[in-house]
Design an enzyme around this catalytic site. Structure first.
Site, PDB file in Angstrom:
ATOM      1  N   GLU A  18       7.573   3.132   8.909  1.00  0.00           N
ATOM      2  CA  GLU A  18       7.985   4.349   8.209  1.00  0.00           C
ATOM      3  C   GLU A  18       9.308   4.874   8.734  1.00  0.00           C
ATOM      4  OE1 GLU A  18       4.547   6.968   8.036  1.00  0.00           O
ATOM      5  OE2 GLU A  18       3.525   5.557   6.730  1.00  0.00           O
ATOM      6  N   GLY A  57       0.814  -1.212   0.000  1.00  0.00           N
ATOM      7  CA  GLY A  57       0.000   0.000   0.000  1.00  0.00           C
ATOM      8  C   GLY A  57       0.843   1.255   0.000  1.00  0.00           C
ATOM      9  N   PHE A  58       1.658   1.415   1.026  1.00  0.00           N
ATOM     10  CA  PHE A  58       2.600   2.545   1.158  1.00  0.00           C
ATOM     11  C   PHE A  58       1.904   3.901   1.238  1.00  0.00           C
ATOM     12  CE2 PHE A  58       4.846  -0.728  -1.495  1.00  0.00           C
ATOM     13  CZ  PHE A  58       5.618  -1.238  -0.469  1.00  0.00           C
ATOM     14  N   LEU A  79       7.172  -6.067  18.755  1.00  0.00           N
ATOM     15  CA  LEU A  79       6.192  -7.126  18.978  1.00  0.00           C
ATOM     16  C   LEU A  79       6.606  -8.427  18.306  1.00  0.00           C
ATOM     17  CD1 LEU A  79       3.120  -4.836  18.309  1.00  0.00           C
ATOM     18  CD2 LEU A  79       3.906  -5.637  20.548  1.00  0.00           C
ATOM     19  N   LYS A 118       5.959   0.876  19.475  1.00  0.00           N
ATOM     20  CA  LYS A 118       5.721   1.892  18.460  1.00  0.00           C
ATOM     21  C   LYS A 118       5.936   1.270  17.086  1.00  0.00           C
ATOM     22  CE  LYS A 118       8.595   4.671  20.761  1.00  0.00           C
ATOM     23  NZ  LYS A 118       9.280   5.813  21.427  1.00  0.00           N
ATOM     24  N   GLY A 119       5.450   1.922  16.056  1.00  0.00           N
ATOM     25  CA  GLY A 119       5.581   1.383  14.710  1.00  0.00           C
ATOM     26  C   GLY A 119       6.994   1.541  14.179  1.00  0.00           C
ATOM     27  N   ARG A 163       8.768  -1.416  22.415  1.00  0.00           N
ATOM     28  CA  ARG A 163       8.751  -2.875  22.360  1.00  0.00           C
ATOM     29  C   ARG A 163       8.574  -3.329  20.911  1.00  0.00           C
ATOM     30  NH1 ARG A 163       7.420  -5.715  26.463  1.00  0.00           N
ATOM     31  NH2 ARG A 163       5.901  -4.240  27.269  1.00  0.00           N
TER      32      ARG A 163
HETATM   33 MO1  MOS Z   1       1.159   5.643   5.186  1.00  0.00          MO
HETATM   34  S1  MOS Z   1       1.934   7.033   3.907  1.00  0.00           S
HETATM   35  O1  MOS Z   1       0.095   6.570   6.137  1.00  0.00           O
HETATM   36  O2  MOS Z   1       0.471   4.327   4.418  1.00  0.00           O
END
Ligand code: MOS
Length: 731
Positions: free
Chosen positions: A698, A249-250, A623, A694-695, A621
């Protein structure tokens, strides 16, 4: 902390399933081609007709005539939708450019017609019979030409200091910069880029009465439902969106696009299900892209490396003159300086719609800021790692001292990265290291990416057989959502991973955070955790104990002095939702990275090879270290593409992206990236959620492109400030 799920305990600090490298549950389905993409969902609509979208041949103007009679008479044709015969469809919260209908053309390859036929080939052949006459009008296609006027022309424009002034100030940048003993003042260019995801935008649409179902490829199920409702002028209640497997998706699939809208209209016209995939050549101009930027950065420092003044101005353009690619986003977050100015100017352009692409703003922002930092280090005669360490903030956001930082370990990322990468072997003198015909260089960059969290809900059901089913409209865009959600449920309920079934992507399930902005992992697992906590309580009520105080492990429950098998509970289910209280507003929650790169540049041809890349990440952490690593290395590859090859070439006369296929839009291949390493620090974020995670999806693209650019400079002594860094630019 006022998370609405108790937990209170630190269940995950003792975790045995969460935090363990776990192969993706959907991995075998994806790699064997048995996870169907939207276009392949034959089981949901075996009688689907095929739609073929025709894109506008001009960038701006008007359709003066469209002859569709031959197409309507062609073999197998069921319906033809001609934009001039229809009202322009409305817009949604997430669309800048019009998606279909009417005579006006706003950008190249805007959908102007759709043929629906019994077979794909019949639809395509009939589409070729449509004859369209256009009245072309002139447009603005050249960012560099319009950028200087952008502050006034753009919607955010305004006189300095006046209403709408896009400049944000702290201290007195101009005086501090003028009196700084060491300065850098440079301008950087980043090009338009395409998501180039594997699965194109595709939808099967079907109506039953006034109920519309879309089997599509989408990151944000709830946005898709709402957006479709806005566009068609129908209640979102009457729309179901289903997107269980997604081929990338990106950011390009954060919202519905022409495939979904036109499939819905075409299905209504054809009175049967219609499937549409955007042809690959339509993907680049019909859908969204990352906007090009022009960024001017000024840095002023004392001789000891303390930065006293930072200004970062960013120009980009978009079809409505709003939105834009804000390259300044990370600049208030990264380095201290008492005097600062940032500004984001957006010009109106008539190119296709620019919109979110992986780390929107921050990805190209680092490509400028982190090179400017390298240039400052050189001007100071200081190591670039050391320069960054000298400008670390303490506990508060550098550009906004009223805001606390939830957790930050950038200095550790840089120090550990330097150690692991062998940074001490780098020569500070550019062009000094040579191996035969190869010039060798090393580069570093810091990285920041915001770590937002969004409300996320889930439903959990325990069956009489002791199996758990989790349902949420969260999506898995190739990131590993299925797996981390299963891990979270398994951990919280104390069952093995293979006893958990995860169902995603259907708008009939509870509304999740969705996949975007690298908020998906942290938010969706927190929502599943909340549901599981409620399930523990429901089980406790049924069996007569306090679910919050009990221990769930190995398929059994210990509560007070008693113990139960999980199956003693029979069938029990619970909903749960993670919401976020006001306390978060006091904090900036971000992820950090130290990025390192070594390149070899051919001294005679200028060809650049990346030899090694390393990312040391601070993201709370982790996951699932296995899938998190995949996220980061994927983003590093994308960053390498941004540094070296990727560019949508703008035809500034006719207003379109010329290289609109995967042959002309060059993304890196395996051979371009021989060695990557990712290290995660063992940090925990106390603010983001009970998961303390956290992610990373990105973060991995914020910095590596600058590390590549800095490595090339270190190798060659030639500083290119215009991406991609192709060899013609430094010969
Ligand atoms: Mo991201 S640019 O919010 O898929």
């Amino acid at each position: 902390m006022d998370f609405n799920a108790p937990a209170g305990d630190n269940l995950f600090d003792r975790a045995t399933v969460v935090g363990k490298s776990t192969p993706r549950i959907d991995g075998p389905l994806k790699t064997t081609g048995t996870a169907p993409y939207a276009y392949e969902r034959h089981e949901v609509a075996s009688n689907a007709a095929y739609g073929w979208i025709v894109g506008s041949a001009i960038a701006k103007g008007r359709i003066s005539a469209m002859n569709v009679e031959d197409a309507r008479r062609a073999p197998g044709v069921i319906a033809v939708l001609a934009a001039p015969e229809m009202e322009p469809i409305g817009s949604s919260n997430w669309n800048y450019a019009p998606l279909f209908g009417g005579r006006e053309v706003a950008h190249y390859h805007q959908a102007v017609a759709c043929v629906v036929a019994e077979t794909f080939e019949q639809a395509r052949a009939a589409a070729a019979l449509i004859r369209t006459d256009y009245e072309r009008t002139s447009g603005e296609f050249d960012l560099a030409a319009v950028a200087p006027d952008a502050p006034l022309a753009g919607s955010q424009g305004g006189a300095e200091g006046g209403a709408g002034d896009p400049r944000t100030r702290r201290g007195d940048f101009e005086s501090a910069f003028a009196s700084a003993p060491v300065t850098v003042d440079q301008t950087y260019h980043t090009p338009d880029e395409s998501h180039a995801m594997m699965e194109p935008h595709a939808t099967i649409a079907a109506w039953e009465g006034d109920q519309l179902t879309l089997w599509t490829s989408n990151q944000m199920i709830q946005w898709a439902k709402t957006g479709m409702g806005q566009i068609l002028g129908i209640s979102p209640e009457n729309i179901r969106v289903d997107s269980p497997y997604i081929g990338g998706g990106f950011g390009g699939k954060l919202f519905i696009r022409a495939d979904a809208v036109v499939a819905a209209l075409a299905s209504r016209a054809a009175k049967r299900p219609v499937k549409i995939a955007l042809q690959r050549p339509l993907m680049f101009n019909n859908t969204t892209h990352r906007h090009a930027t022009i960024q001017r950065i000024r840095l002023g420092a004392e001789r000891d490396g303390r930065i006293t003044a930072i200004a970062h101005e960013n120009w980009s353009g978009n079809i409505t003159g709003t939105g834009g690619e804000d390259g300044t986003l990370q600049t208030p977050k990264l380095y201290t300086a008492p005097n600062r100015m940032t500004a984001n100017y957006v010009a109106q352009l008539d190119l296709p719609e620019g919109n979110a692409m992986r780390a929107p703003g921050e990805a190209p922002g680092h490509m400028a800021l982190e090179v400017a930092m390298d240039e400052l280090a050189e001007a100071l005669g200081m190591d670039p790692v050391e320069l960054r360490l000298r400008n670390e903030p303490e506990g508060r956001v550098p550009g906004d001292p009223d805001t606390l930082i939830s957790d930050r370990h950038l200095a550790r990322c840089l120090r550990e990265g330097a150690e692991r990468f062998g940074w001490s072997a780098r020569s500070p003198t550019p062009g000094a290291v040579r191996e035969g015909r190869w010039l060798i260089g090393m580069g570093v960059a810091g990285g920041y990416r915001a770590a937002p969290a969004r409300q996320s809900a889930a439903f959990v059901r325990l069956g009489a057989d002791g199996r758990l089913v989790v349902e949420t409209d969260m999506t898995d865009i190739g990131t590993g959502s299925y797996t981390i959600i299963a891990q979270t449920a398994a951990e919280t309920m104390g069952v093995p991973l293979d006893r958990v079934t995860v169902e995603l992507g259907d708008s009939r399930y509870p509304v999740s955070a969705g996949s975007g902005g690298q908020w998906g992992a942290a938010s969706s697992t927190a929502g599943v955790y909340a549901a599981c906590v409620n399930l523990r309580r429901a089980i406790g009520e049924k069996l007569g104990f306090d679910g919050d105080a009990a221990t769930f492990a190995d398929g059994s429950i210990r509560a007070g002095g008693r113990s139960f098998a999980l199956t003693d509970a029979g069938r029990v289910s619970a909903d749960g939702e993670m919401t976020y209280g006001d306390f978060k507003r006091d904090y900036d929650v971000g992820t950090y990275a130290g990025h390192f790169c070594e390149v070899a540049v051919d001294a005679y041809t200028g060809e650049t090879y990346i030899r090694r890349m390393l990312a040391v990440c601070d993201a709370g952490r982790i996951l699932n270290p296995l899938s998190a690593r995949s996220q980061v290395i994927g983003a590093m590859v994308m960053a390498a593409g941004a540094a070296l090859t990727e560019e949508l070439a703008v035809d500034t006369r006719f207003g379109y992206f010329v290289n609109h296929d995967l042959a002309g839009y060059e993304v890196p291949v395996h051979a371009d990236i021989p060695h990557q390493e990712v290290v995660f620090l063992d940090t925990l974020d106390p603010i983001i959620s009970p998961m303390k995670a956290k992610g990373v999806g990105e973060l991995g693209i914020c910095g590596p492109a600058a590390a590549v650019a800095n490595a090339i400079y270190n190798a060659t002594g030639v500083r290119i400030r215009e991406y991609p860094l192709t060899l013609d630019k430094y010969l």
